[in-house]
Design a protein around this motif. Structure first.
Motif, PDB file in Angstrom:
ATOM      1  N   SER A 171       0.826  -1.211   0.000  1.00  0.00           N
ATOM      2  CA  SER A 171       0.000   0.000   0.000  1.00  0.00           C
ATOM      3  C   SER A 171       0.860   1.260   0.000  1.00  0.00           C
ATOM      4  CB  SER A 171      -0.932   0.007   1.221  1.00  0.00           C
ATOM      5  OG  SER A 171      -0.205   0.228   2.419  1.00  0.00           O
ATOM      6  N   ARG A 172       2.168   1.092   0.224  1.00  0.00           N
ATOM      7  CA  ARG A 172       3.052   2.258   0.329  1.00  0.00           C
ATOM      8  C   ARG A 172       4.234   2.219  -0.644  1.00  0.00           C
ATOM      9  NH1 ARG A 172       3.836   3.178   6.766  1.00  0.00           N
ATOM     10  NH2 ARG A 172       4.851   5.066   5.979  1.00  0.00           N
ATOM     11  N   LEU A 173       4.619   1.047  -1.094  1.00  0.00           N
ATOM     12  CA  LEU A 173       5.748   0.900  -2.006  1.00  0.00           C
ATOM     13  C   LEU A 173       5.307   0.127  -3.249  1.00  0.00           C
ATOM     14  CD1 LEU A 173       8.442   0.098   0.710  1.00  0.00           C
ATOM     15  CD2 LEU A 173       8.211   2.229  -0.576  1.00  0.00           C
ATOM     16  N   THR A 174       6.112   0.174  -4.298  1.00  0.00           N
ATOM     17  CA  THR A 174       5.673  -0.344  -5.592  1.00  0.00           C
ATOM     18  C   THR A 174       6.359  -1.640  -6.018  1.00  0.00           C
ATOM     19  OG1 THR A 174       7.261   1.168  -6.627  1.00  0.00           O
ATOM     20  CG2 THR A 174       4.952   1.898  -6.483  1.00  0.00           C
ATOM     21  N   ALA A 175       7.327  -2.108  -5.237  1.00  0.00           N
ATOM     22  CA  ALA A 175       8.029  -3.340  -5.593  1.00  0.00           C
ATOM     23  C   ALA A 175       8.748  -3.875  -4.362  1.00  0.00           C
ATOM     24  CB  ALA A 175       9.031  -3.094  -6.714  1.00  0.00           C
ATOM     25  N   VAL A 176       9.136  -5.138  -4.439  1.00  0.00           N
ATOM     26  CA  VAL A 176       9.932  -5.734  -3.369  1.00  0.00           C
ATOM     27  C   VAL A 176      10.999  -6.631  -3.993  1.00  0.00           C
ATOM     28  CG1 VAL A 176       8.413  -7.756  -3.053  1.00  0.00           C
ATOM     29  CG2 VAL A 176       9.878  -6.975  -1.159  1.00  0.00           C
ATOM     30  N   PRO A 182      -1.469  -5.180  -5.433  1.00  0.00           N
ATOM     31  CA  PRO A 182      -2.190  -4.700  -6.621  1.00  0.00           C
ATOM     32  C   PRO A 182      -1.493  -5.127  -7.906  1.00  0.00           C
ATOM     33  CG  PRO A 182      -1.007  -2.899  -5.573  1.00  0.00           C
ATOM     34  CD  PRO A 182      -0.882  -4.078  -4.645  1.00  0.00           C
ATOM     35  N   GLY A 183      -2.222  -5.069  -9.001  1.00  0.00           N
ATOM     36  CA  GLY A 183      -1.685  -5.517 -10.280  1.00  0.00           C
ATOM     37  C   GLY A 183      -0.484  -4.736 -10.758  1.00  0.00           C
ATOM     38  N   SER A 184      -0.333  -3.512 -10.289  1.00  0.00           N
ATOM     39  CA  SER A 184       0.799  -2.679 -10.698  1.00  0.00           C
ATOM     40  C   SER A 184       2.071  -2.976  -9.903  1.00  0.00           C
ATOM     41  CB  SER A 184       0.445  -1.202 -10.535  1.00  0.00           C
ATOM     42  OG  SER A 184       0.115  -0.921  -9.171  1.00  0.00           O
ATOM     43  N   LEU A 214       6.537 -10.418 -12.353  1.00  0.00           N
ATOM     44  CA  LEU A 214       7.965 -10.544 -12.067  1.00  0.00           C
ATOM     45  C   LEU A 214       8.718  -9.522 -12.917  1.00  0.00           C
ATOM     46  CD1 LEU A 214      10.249 -12.158 -10.632  1.00  0.00           C
ATOM     47  CD2 LEU A 214      10.380 -13.555 -12.708  1.00  0.00           C
ATOM     48  N   ARG A 215       9.298  -8.515 -12.267  1.00  0.00           N
ATOM     49  CA  ARG A 215      10.014  -7.497 -13.039  1.00  0.00           C
ATOM     50  C   ARG A 215      11.335  -8.026 -13.538  1.00  0.00           C
ATOM     51  NH1 ARG A 215      11.491  -5.505 -16.344  1.00  0.00           N
ATOM     52  NH2 ARG A 215      11.530  -3.380 -17.117  1.00  0.00           N
ATOM     53  N   CYS A 216      12.055  -8.769 -12.703  1.00  0.00           N
ATOM     54  CA  CYS A 216      13.293  -9.399 -13.159  1.00  0.00           C
ATOM     55  C   CYS A 216      13.797 -10.343 -12.076  1.00  0.00           C
ATOM     56  CB  CYS A 216      14.365  -8.368 -13.512  1.00  0.00           C
ATOM     57  SG  CYS A 216      15.023  -7.433 -12.115  1.00  0.00           S
ATOM     58  N   VAL A 217      14.840 -11.081 -12.421  1.00  0.00           N
ATOM     59  CA  VAL A 217      15.557 -11.934 -11.476  1.00  0.00           C
ATOM     60  C   VAL A 217      16.884 -11.263 -11.156  1.00  0.00           C
ATOM     61  CG1 VAL A 217      16.626 -14.189 -11.084  1.00  0.00           C
ATOM     62  CG2 VAL A 217      14.488 -14.028 -12.393  1.00  0.00           C
ATOM     63  N   LEU A 218      17.176 -11.122  -9.880  1.00  0.00           N
ATOM     64  CA  LEU A 218      18.465 -10.586  -9.434  1.00  0.00           C
ATOM     65  C   LEU A 218      19.430 -11.756  -9.250  1.00  0.00           C
ATOM     66  CD1 LEU A 218      20.421  -8.454  -8.275  1.00  0.00           C
ATOM     67  CD2 LEU A 218      19.315  -8.804  -6.055  1.00  0.00           C
ATOM     68  N   PHE A 219      20.489 -11.765 -10.028  1.00  0.00           N
ATOM     69  CA  PHE A 219      21.500 -12.821  -9.963  1.00  0.00           C
ATOM     70  C   PHE A 219      22.783 -12.194  -9.445  1.00  0.00           C
ATOM     71  CE2 PHE A 219      24.603 -15.879 -11.182  1.00  0.00           C
ATOM     72  CZ  PHE A 219      23.968 -17.085 -11.443  1.00  0.00           C
ATOM     73  N   ARG A 220      23.166 -12.597  -8.251  1.00  0.00           N
ATOM     74  CA  ARG A 220      24.342 -12.014  -7.603  1.00  0.00           C
ATOM     75  C   ARG A 220      25.559 -12.912  -7.786  1.00  0.00           C
ATOM     76  NH1 ARG A 220      23.563 -11.127  -1.675  1.00  0.00           N
ATOM     77  NH2 ARG A 220      25.319  -9.702  -1.973  1.00  0.00           N
ATOM     78  N   VAL A 221      26.643 -12.327  -8.280  1.00  0.00           N
ATOM     79  CA  VAL A 221      27.937 -13.001  -8.323  1.00  0.00           C
ATOM     80  C   VAL A 221      28.752 -12.456  -7.152  1.00  0.00           C
ATOM     81  CG1 VAL A 221      30.048 -13.366  -9.653  1.00  0.00           C
ATOM     82  CG2 VAL A 221      27.818 -13.302 -10.814  1.00  0.00           C
ATOM     83  N   GLU A 222      29.342 -13.349  -6.354  1.00  0.00           N
ATOM     84  CA  GLU A 222      30.038 -12.929  -5.145  1.00  0.00           C
ATOM     85  C   GLU A 222      31.035 -11.811  -5.461  1.00  0.00           C
ATOM     86  OE1 GLU A 222      29.952 -15.943  -6.382  1.00  0.00           O
ATOM     87  OE2 GLU A 222      29.605 -17.499  -4.876  1.00  0.00           O
TER      88      GLU A 222
END
Length: 242
Positions: A39-44, A67-69, A107-115
């Motif tokens: 209700s306060r932010l647009t992504a996680v 919400p859908g957005s 799903l906006r994207c996948v975060l792939f972390r390389v050490e």
């Protein structure tokens, strides 16, 4: 006239009861934290997916609570992402990415972390990118200094992969923002951000948004929700309340 890019702002994770009462209303149940967050932010930037794959049931509940957005970023599971980068992308990438399909367009994207201790390895990068599904947006975090090279950037750009910009307490100055791929992805990981800091970041992001580029910005989680308040403040500078 260029369509304005969309700004997605949030934090790394949301399931923090201790964020009440500073961010969450007092007495918010665990099952209602995501609904209150959205209700306060647009992504996680989902943090728990780094430790275990999400189930279809969990994804269904997350979608229903938002919400859908609202958009999700999945932090790739650490064991499979390590194998995908180091040894066996052909088998590990399909296993890793299949679990993310139930998100659909949310799903906006996948975060792939390389050490951050991992130096440049062109062969490993090529194997990962060759195995990665072209219809699943990917953002790569490559923090070792040896990755900072035009050849690497060109390879990511040719595959439509975003390069993550990471800001940390250890940096003397805010990092350079590089637009590589169709999405801008920032991880703001300093312990605190002042009003002036947020003003500066908002000003730096404005030209990209005005040029039609979508931008994802995620602050680290903290003990009491101060960084969630900062994320909301950054979002409001551009778009007003979600």
């Amino acid at each position: 006239m260029t369509e304005t890019g969309r700004l997605y702002v949030g934090t790394s994770g949301f399931a923090y009861p201790d964020w009440a009462p500073r961010f969450y209303p007092p007495g918010t149940r665990a099952a209602d934290l995501l609904r209150a967050y959205a209700s306060r932010l647009t992504a996680v930037e989902l943090n728990n997916t780094f430790y275990r794959q999400p189930t279809a049931k969990a994804i269904e509940s997350w979608l229903a609570a938002t919400p859908g957005s609202f958009r999700f970023v999945v932090k790739a599971q650490r064991g499979a992402s390590w194998r995908a980068f180091r040894t066996d992308a052909t088998d590990s990438v399909p296993w890793l990415t299949a679990a993310y399909r139930p998100f659909g367009e949310r799903l906006r994207c996948v975060l792939f972390r390389v050490e951050e201790t991992t130096p440049r390895d062109d062969d490993s990068l090529a194997r990962l990118l060759d195995a990665w599904p072209s219809d699943l947006p990917l953002a790569l975090e490559l923090r070792h200094a040896s990755w900072e090279d035009d050849e690497v950037h060109d390879q990511l750009r040719s595959r439509g992969v975003a390069l993550v910009t990471t800001d940390t307490d250890e940096l003397m100055e805010p990092p350079i923002i590089r637009r590589i791929g169709p999405l801008l992805y920032l991880r703001l990981r300093r312990t605190t951000y002042t009003t002036a800091d947020l003003d500066d970041w908002s000003a730096r992001l404005a030209p990209f948004l005005d040029d039609g580029v979508d931008v994802c910005v995620f602050l680290r989680h903290d003990a009491d929700g101060a960084t969630a308040i900062a994320a909301e403040s950054l979002l409001a500078r551009r778009s007003g309340p979600p």
